[in-house]
Design a protein around this motif. Structure first.
Motif, PDB file in Angstrom:
ATOM      1  N   ILE A 123       0.844  -1.195   0.000  1.00  0.00           N
ATOM      2  CA  ILE A 123       0.000   0.000   0.000  1.00  0.00           C
ATOM      3  C   ILE A 123       0.881   1.247   0.000  1.00  0.00           C
ATOM      4  CG2 ILE A 123      -1.701   1.331   1.316  1.00  0.00           C
ATOM      5  CD1 ILE A 123      -2.809  -1.390   2.278  1.00  0.00           C
ATOM      6  N   ASN A 124       1.911   1.247   0.851  1.00  0.00           N
ATOM      7  CA  ASN A 124       2.830   2.392   0.895  1.00  0.00           C
ATOM      8  C   ASN A 124       3.489   2.636  -0.459  1.00  0.00           C
ATOM      9  OD1 ASN A 124       2.256   2.739   3.590  1.00  0.00           O
ATOM     10  ND2 ASN A 124       4.062   1.633   4.297  1.00  0.00           N
ATOM     11  N   TYR A 125       3.871   1.562  -1.131  1.00  0.00           N
ATOM     12  CA  TYR A 125       4.501   1.693  -2.444  1.00  0.00           C
ATOM     13  C   TYR A 125       3.515   2.266  -3.468  1.00  0.00           C
ATOM     14  CZ  TYR A 125       6.447   0.538  -6.958  1.00  0.00           C
ATOM     15  OH  TYR A 125       6.888   0.613  -8.252  1.00  0.00           O
ATOM     16  N   LEU A 126       2.303   1.731  -3.479  1.00  0.00           N
ATOM     17  CA  LEU A 126       1.325   2.183  -4.473  1.00  0.00           C
ATOM     18  C   LEU A 126       0.872   3.619  -4.235  1.00  0.00           C
ATOM     19  CD1 LEU A 126      -0.821  -1.058  -4.777  1.00  0.00           C
ATOM     20  CD2 LEU A 126       0.873  -0.198  -6.404  1.00  0.00           C
ATOM     21  N   ILE A 172      18.759  -2.354  -8.246  1.00  0.00           N
ATOM     22  CA  ILE A 172      18.289  -3.585  -8.893  1.00  0.00           C
ATOM     23  C   ILE A 172      17.059  -4.134  -8.166  1.00  0.00           C
ATOM     24  CG2 ILE A 172      18.881  -6.005  -9.361  1.00  0.00           C
ATOM     25  CD1 ILE A 172      21.754  -5.008  -9.927  1.00  0.00           C
ATOM     26  N   GLN A 173      17.101  -4.159  -6.827  1.00  0.00           N
ATOM     27  CA  GLN A 173      15.953  -4.628  -6.047  1.00  0.00           C
ATOM     28  C   GLN A 173      14.735  -3.729  -6.284  1.00  0.00           C
ATOM     29  OE1 GLN A 173      17.895  -4.497  -2.191  1.00  0.00           O
ATOM     30  NE2 GLN A 173      17.749  -6.736  -2.019  1.00  0.00           N
ATOM     31  N   GLN A 174      14.957  -2.421  -6.359  1.00  0.00           N
ATOM     32  CA  GLN A 174      13.854  -1.496  -6.600  1.00  0.00           C
ATOM     33  C   GLN A 174      13.241  -1.712  -7.979  1.00  0.00           C
ATOM     34  OE1 GLN A 174      15.575   2.367  -5.879  1.00  0.00           O
ATOM     35  NE2 GLN A 174      15.459   2.121  -3.651  1.00  0.00           N
ATOM     36  N   GLU A 175      14.074  -1.945  -8.979  1.00  0.00           N
ATOM     37  CA  GLU A 175      13.562  -2.210 -10.329  1.00  0.00           C
ATOM     38  C   GLU A 175      12.754  -3.503 -10.369  1.00  0.00           C
ATOM     39  OE1 GLU A 175      17.052  -2.067 -12.773  1.00  0.00           O
ATOM     40  OE2 GLU A 175      17.155   0.124 -12.683  1.00  0.00           O
ATOM     41  N   ARG A 176      13.248  -4.533  -9.702  1.00  0.00           N
ATOM     42  CA  ARG A 176      12.540  -5.809  -9.651  1.00  0.00           C
ATOM     43  C   ARG A 176      11.197  -5.641  -8.938  1.00  0.00           C
ATOM     44  NH1 ARG A 176      15.759  -9.219  -6.534  1.00  0.00           N
ATOM     45  NH2 ARG A 176      17.194  -9.268  -8.280  1.00  0.00           N
ATOM     46  N   TYR A 177      11.209  -4.943  -7.813  1.00  0.00           N
ATOM     47  CA  TYR A 177       9.983  -4.705  -7.051  1.00  0.00           C
ATOM     48  C   TYR A 177       8.972  -3.932  -7.910  1.00  0.00           C
ATOM     49  CZ  TYR A 177       7.071  -3.706  -2.964  1.00  0.00           C
ATOM     50  OH  TYR A 177       6.026  -3.650  -2.073  1.00  0.00           O
TER      51      TYR A 177
END
Length: 106
Positions: A14-17, A30-35
């Motif tokens: 929810i925080n991300y969206l 890289i982790q942020q792009e994958r997420y």
């Protein structure tokens, strides 16, 4: 469908969206792009998280959704109950459904 049920659905989504904020354990680029690739197709619609026409159930809300479906659809049988759930929701597996049913009184 199984791939979608293997993702994590909690308050961090929810925080991300809403804010574009990554979970604390997502640190590298890289982790942020994958997420982002995993979750960018999800949308907040009213008070629900949606992917296409299906509602995403947060990990902590599974029991409530299962109980509601059980109260309204269980008389049709275990498989019909799961098919109903799988058709409308993401993040409730068949195993979740079976384990829930095992805890119900006869």
């Amino acid at each position: 469908m199984n791939r979608l049920n293997n993702l994590t659905y909690d308050q961090s989504l929810i925080n991300y969206l809403v804010n574009g904020t990554f979970p604390a354990n997502i640190k590298s680029k890289i982790q942020q792009e994958r997420y982002s690739r995993q979750y960018d197709k999800f949308r907040i619609v009213g008070d629900k998280i949606m992917l296409d026409e299906k509602e995403v159930i947060l990990d902590g809300d599974k029991e409530e959704v299962l109980q509601n479906a059980y109260d309204n659809y269980f008389s049709y049988g275990q498989n019909i109950l799961y098919e109903f759930i799988a058709h409308q929701y993401i993040n409730i597996t068949k195993l979740d459904t079976i384990n829930f049913l095992k805890r119900q009184p006869d």
